[in-house]
Write a protein that holds these residues in place. Structure first.
Motif, mmCIF file in Angstrom:
data_model
loop_
_atom_site.group_PDB
_atom_site.id
_atom_site.type_symbol
_atom_site.label_atom_id
_atom_site.label_comp_id
_atom_site.label_asym_id
_atom_site.label_seq_id
_atom_site.Cartn_x
_atom_site.Cartn_y
_atom_site.Cartn_z
ATOM 1 N N LEU A 536 51.594 -44.498 2.850
ATOM 2 C CA LEU A 536 50.344 -45.250 2.711
ATOM 3 C C LEU A 536 50.531 -46.704 3.129
ATOM 4 C CD1 LEU A 536 49.007 -43.726 -0.625
ATOM 5 C CD2 LEU A 536 48.381 -43.136 1.736
ATOM 6 N N ALA A 537 51.701 -47.259 2.883
ATOM 7 C CA ALA A 537 51.966 -48.621 3.359
ATOM 8 C C ALA A 537 52.003 -48.650 4.883
ATOM 9 C CB ALA A 537 53.293 -49.117 2.784
ATOM 10 N N ALA A 538 52.623 -47.632 5.488
ATOM 11 C CA ALA A 538 52.656 -47.558 6.947
ATOM 12 C C ALA A 538 51.249 -47.374 7.510
ATOM 13 C CB ALA A 538 53.565 -46.408 7.380
ATOM 14 N N LEU A 539 50.426 -46.594 6.824
ATOM 15 C CA LEU A 539 49.042 -46.400 7.258
ATOM 16 C C LEU A 539 48.282 -47.712 7.212
ATOM 17 C CD1 LEU A 539 46.572 -44.687 8.008
ATOM 18 C CD2 LEU A 539 46.341 -44.087 5.581
ATOM 19 N N ALA A 540 48.443 -48.464 6.125
ATOM 20 C CA ALA A 540 47.756 -49.752 6.015
ATOM 21 C C ALA A 540 48.201 -50.701 7.119
ATOM 22 C CB ALA A 540 48.013 -50.366 4.638
ATOM 23 N N ASP A 541 49.486 -50.700 7.449
ATOM 24 C CA ASP A 541 49.977 -51.553 8.534
ATOM 25 C C ASP A 541 49.366 -51.143 9.869
ATOM 26 O OD1 ASP A 541 51.564 -53.199 6.970
ATOM 27 O OD2 ASP A 541 53.399 -52.028 7.291
ATOM 28 N N ALA A 542 49.264 -49.832 10.104
ATOM 29 C CA ALA A 542 48.705 -49.366 11.368
ATOM 30 C C ALA A 542 47.217 -49.687 11.471
ATOM 31 C CB ALA A 542 48.934 -47.858 11.499
ATOM 32 N N LEU A 543 46.498 -49.534 10.368
ATOM 33 C CA LEU A 543 45.056 -49.807 10.388
ATOM 34 C C LEU A 543 44.764 -51.276 10.663
ATOM 35 C CD1 LEU A 543 43.951 -47.638 7.326
ATOM 36 C CD2 LEU A 543 43.304 -47.251 9.712
ATOM 37 N N THR A 544 45.625 -52.161 10.191
ATOM 38 C CA THR A 544 45.386 -53.603 10.341
ATOM 39 C C THR A 544 46.110 -54.201 11.530
ATOM 40 O OG1 THR A 544 47.197 -54.034 8.781
ATOM 41 C CG2 THR A 544 44.966 -53.924 7.876
ATOM 42 N N GLY A 545 46.816 -53.366 12.291
ATOM 43 C CA GLY A 545 47.501 -53.862 13.479
ATOM 44 C C GLY A 545 48.810 -54.551 13.212
ATOM 45 N N ARG A 546 49.309 -54.482 11.987
ATOM 46 C CA ARG A 546 50.608 -55.092 11.696
ATOM 47 C C ARG A 546 51.758 -54.276 12.264
ATOM 48 N NH1 ARG A 546 50.997 -58.029 5.856
ATOM 49 N NH2 ARG A 546 49.090 -59.274 5.993
ATOM 50 N N ALA A 547 51.507 -53.023 12.561
ATOM 51 C CA ALA A 547 52.524 -52.151 13.134
ATOM 52 C C ALA A 547 51.861 -51.203 14.100
ATOM 53 C CB ALA A 547 53.251 -51.376 12.029
ATOM 54 N N GLY A 548 52.673 -50.632 14.980
ATOM 55 C CA GLY A 548 52.159 -49.696 15.952
ATOM 56 C C GLY A 548 52.037 -48.289 15.380
ATOM 57 N N THR A 549 51.797 -47.348 16.264
ATOM 58 C CA THR A 549 51.657 -45.937 15.872
ATOM 59 C C THR A 549 52.564 -45.102 16.774
ATOM 60 O OG1 THR A 549 49.733 -45.766 17.323
ATOM 61 C CG2 THR A 549 49.311 -46.192 14.987
ATOM 62 N N PRO A 550 53.867 -45.188 16.547
ATOM 63 C CA PRO A 550 54.812 -44.538 17.476
ATOM 64 C C PRO A 550 54.974 -43.040 17.274
ATOM 65 C CG PRO A 550 56.006 -45.645 15.717
ATOM 66 C CD PRO A 550 54.555 -45.975 15.514
ATOM 67 N N GLY A 551 54.396 -42.462 16.212
ATOM 68 C CA GLY A 551 54.612 -41.056 15.899
ATOM 69 C C GLY A 551 54.023 -40.129 16.942
ATOM 70 N N ARG A 552 54.628 -38.941 17.036
ATOM 71 C CA ARG A 552 54.154 -37.906 17.954
ATOM 72 C C ARG A 552 53.984 -36.611 17.178
ATOM 73 N NH1 ARG A 552 53.262 -41.797 20.133
ATOM 74 N NH2 ARG A 552 53.802 -42.543 22.223
ATOM 75 N N LEU A 553 52.951 -35.853 17.515
ATOM 76 C CA LEU A 553 52.674 -34.619 16.792
ATOM 77 C C LEU A 553 53.878 -33.669 16.852
ATOM 78 C CD1 LEU A 553 49.038 -33.503 17.736
ATOM 79 C CD2 LEU A 553 49.856 -34.284 15.501
ATOM 80 N N PRO A 554 54.373 -33.222 15.687
ATOM 81 C CA PRO A 554 55.424 -32.210 15.689
ATOM 82 C C PRO A 554 54.869 -30.790 15.660
ATOM 83 C CG PRO A 554 55.156 -33.075 13.484
ATOM 84 C CD PRO A 554 54.131 -33.780 14.337
ATOM 85 N N VAL A 555 53.546 -30.685 15.850
ATOM 86 C CA VAL A 555 52.860 -29.396 15.871
ATOM 87 C C VAL A 555 51.796 -29.431 16.962
ATOM 88 C CG1 VAL A 555 53.214 -28.969 13.403
ATOM 89 C CG2 VAL A 555 51.116 -30.117 14.173
ATOM 90 N N THR A 556 51.235 -28.271 17.244
ATOM 91 C CA THR A 556 50.100 -28.159 18.154
ATOM 92 C C THR A 556 48.828 -27.979 17.335
ATOM 93 O OG1 THR A 556 51.432 -27.180 19.889
ATOM 94 C CG2 THR A 556 49.055 -26.790 19.999
ATOM 95 N N ILE A 557 47.780 -28.713 17.681
ATOM 96 C CA ILE A 557 46.498 -28.592 16.987
ATOM 97 C C ILE A 557 45.523 -27.848 17.891
ATOM 98 C CG2 ILE A 557 44.555 -29.821 15.962
ATOM 99 C CD1 ILE A 557 46.458 -32.101 15.298
ATOM 100 N N ARG A 558 45.013 -26.737 17.368
ATOM 101 C CA ARG A 558 44.078 -25.904 18.109
ATOM 102 C C ARG A 558 42.677 -25.989 17.502
ATOM 103 N NH1 ARG A 558 46.283 -22.187 21.564
ATOM 104 N NH2 ARG A 558 48.569 -22.132 21.606
ATOM 105 N N THR A 559 41.728 -25.468 18.197
ATOM 106 C CA THR A 559 40.390 -25.327 17.655
ATOM 107 C C THR A 559 40.457 -24.376 16.457
ATOM 108 O OG1 THR A 559 39.985 -23.563 19.261
ATOM 109 C CG2 THR A 559 39.204 -25.781 19.830
#
Length: 574
Positions: A536-559
């Protein structure tokens, strides 16, 4: 080398393996000496891992004493260990083992160990489900892992190793010597109610690499790991705690997709593997759950995968085993090749069933000795015979906290980012799933300079959805948290109602990342794979631009119908 061995693992390779000769016994074998000094009752006790009530080994509260008496016939945890010669105890919050902080937990561990040593001189296996992420028994002040799928989203197996090492070190400080982790299931079914973000991902080779890294991390910490849930729960939809889970995959599919991570865990030195209650007709046409299946436990795990460590059942009070008697369950598990019997529904009756079977000649003492040898060997390998009391616990150090924070920061995955970052000083409504989740996120955004207010909706009623829509009309942006919205139509209704306002909306998935399939028009979507404080701290940082979003999906998302891919494995934008 590990990657190559995993990728080369196939049904043919598994079929070619054979069980090595039993090299346990010998004239100077310390395990044989220990075993020879145990009575039959003490040997049988080593087979069982149970839970006790109370935060104190010898002086439980009146309520906990009554609960122990109802279940075991004695009042305290120490008395339970002595009367039944328990080989292991597992801690839970609901059994009141973990509520008093690190010093209390360490004292409980020390008290239970004293009872075990006074009984047979055999140290107690003390375990708990501290996977990180959504399955986490002990919270702050410990350093909490963001969880397996968050580690998978970093694309760095070293993240799994570091998280496991830190978690293992802190559990050992509490006198906990076995962790019921890692989950090495391959989450191939997006609607999986058992795994989801508990898994590292949906690719076999990647899960094998991350799982082996986690095992190495726990080994480095000196704690016993437990790979689960064999032969894999990744393709199911039902959690076996709640019902019967059946996989219709072929034998070849199971061996190619779900078994290789266990092969990798064995190669990494995992001392224990948990057998699931899943029914896999392709592996055992009788329809027996894996935990009670000789073809699966002995035929596949022992003989073909050559695993000679401890095999433990999943919880024997699970709904998946409903309809079977205690005798059928415990004797069926032993016949399958199981060593440890976890949490039987009626412990006195389960113990008596084993003793009665020996007396009747339907179960040999030699078979019991076989499992007790493995258990004692594991306890010796973990150094339990050499350990004294747990010291004054040191947990949640700045270094440990930073390790978990770094992993969480590297896991944040942005699939859509319209309107991000949120403008400094702007008014933001936080709503959606999770009482503590929405409150922690609101506090985090406020601490980062936003004017954040909270309206928790949980699984919202139409009235709560209307309140959220009204509040969103006056906010500069709304952040709505979701958790497995695919299983909760009210969460989907909330998000769709917020999107219909035309106001800026950011969806933040704090469970599995699959929710976007149910509201694909969301203009901004972040996945953090869990709701522990680091995530949640990482999410808050990403939402406010204090940190980037370097993560990559470790799964495939389908319809939702599975017909087409929305976001491929590896998707994400910085």
């Amino acid at each position: 080398m590990l990657r190559r061995s995993v990728l080369m693992c196939s049904a043919a390779a598994l079929a070619a393996a054979s069980l090595p000769e039993d090299a346990w016994a010998g004239p100077g074998d310390p395990v044989a000496k220990l075993l020879s000094g145990l009575s039959l009752e003490q040997k049988v006790g080593q087979l069982f891992v149970g839970y006790v009530y109370g935060d104190n080994a010898t002086a439980p509260s009146a309520a906990d004493a009554a609960a122990n008496t109802a279940r075991y016939g004695v009042a305290s945890g120490a008395e339970v260990v002595r009367r039944y010669h328990l080989g292991g105890v597992i801690y839970f919050t609901w059994s009141h083992n973990l509520g008093g902080g690190p010093a209390q937990i360490a004292a409980l561990s020390n008290g239970l160990q004293a009872a075990a040593r006074a009984d047979a001189g055999i140290p107690l296996q003390i375990s708990t489900d501290q996977e990180g992420g959504i399955v986490n028994r002990i919270g702050a002040p410990l350093a909490i892992s963001p969880g397996n799928m968050a580690a998978g989203a970093t694309a760095d197996p070293g993240a799994a190793l570091r998280a496991a090492r830190v978690s293992g070190q802190e559990l050992l400080a509490l006198g906990i010597n076995v962790v019921d982790a890692p989950v090495v299931d391959v989450n191939t079914n997006p609607r999986n109610a058992a795994d989801g973000p508990r898994a590292f991902g949906d690719r076999t080779a990647a899960v094998a690499l991350f799982g082996a890294a986690a095992v190495a991390g726990y080994r480095a910490a000196g704690i016993g790991a437990q790979a689960k849930h064999f032969p894999g729960l990744g393709d199911t939809t039902v959690n076996t705690d709640n019902g019967v889970a059946v996989t219709d995959e072929t034998r070849e599919q199971i061996l190619a997709t779900h078994v290789p991570p266990f092969v990798a865990a064995i190669a990494a030195g995992v001392p224990s593997i948990m057998a699931a209650h899943i029914v896999a007709p392709a592996l055992d046409p009788s329809g027996a759950p894996a935990s009670l299946s000789r073809p699966i436990v002995t035929g596949l795990l022992r003989e073909r995968l050559r695993f000679d460590g401890v095999v433990v059942t999943d919880a024997l009070d699970a709904a998946a085993l409903a309809g079977l008697t205690q005798e059928q369950i415990v004797l069926g598990a032993l016949d399958a090749g199981i060593d440890q019997l976890l949490m039987p529904a009626d412990p006195p009756r389960a113990v008596r069933a084993v003793l009665d079977a020996v007396a009747a000649g339907t179960l040999t003492e030699a078979r019991i000795d076989q499992s007790v040898r493995r258990i004692l060997r594991m306890k010796r390998a973990l150094g339990l015979f050499d350990r004294g009391d747990a010291p004054a616990p040191v947990v949640g150090t700045p270094e440990h906290l930073q390790t978990m924070a770094d992993i969480a920061a590297r896991s944040v995955t942005k699939l859509k980012g319209a309107g991000l970052p949120l403008a400094a000083g702007s008014s933001v409504l936080v709503t959606g799933w999770g009482v503590s989740t929405t409150q922690t996120l609101t506090d985090g955004l406020a601490a980062r300079g936003l004017s954040a207010t909270r309206l928790w909706t949980g699984s919202p009623s139409p009235a709560l959805i209307a309140q959220a829509v009204a509040a969103a009309q006056t906010a500069a942006a709304t952040v709505v948290t979701t958790n497995n919205a695919w299983s909760d139509p009210t969460q989907v209704a909330l998000v769709q109602a917020l999107l219909a306002t035309g106001r800026p909306v950011v969806v933040a998935a704090v469970g599995g990342p699959y929710d976007i399939a149910y509201f694909p028009t969301a203009p901004a979507y972040l996945a953090v794979y869990g709701y522990q404080p680091p995530s949640l701290a990482a999410l808050a940082d990403a939402l406010t631009g204090r940190a980037g979003t370097p993560g990559r999906l470790p799964v495939t998302i389908r319809t939702p119908d599975g017909a087409s891919v929305l976001y491929a494995f590896g998707s994400g934008s910085s």
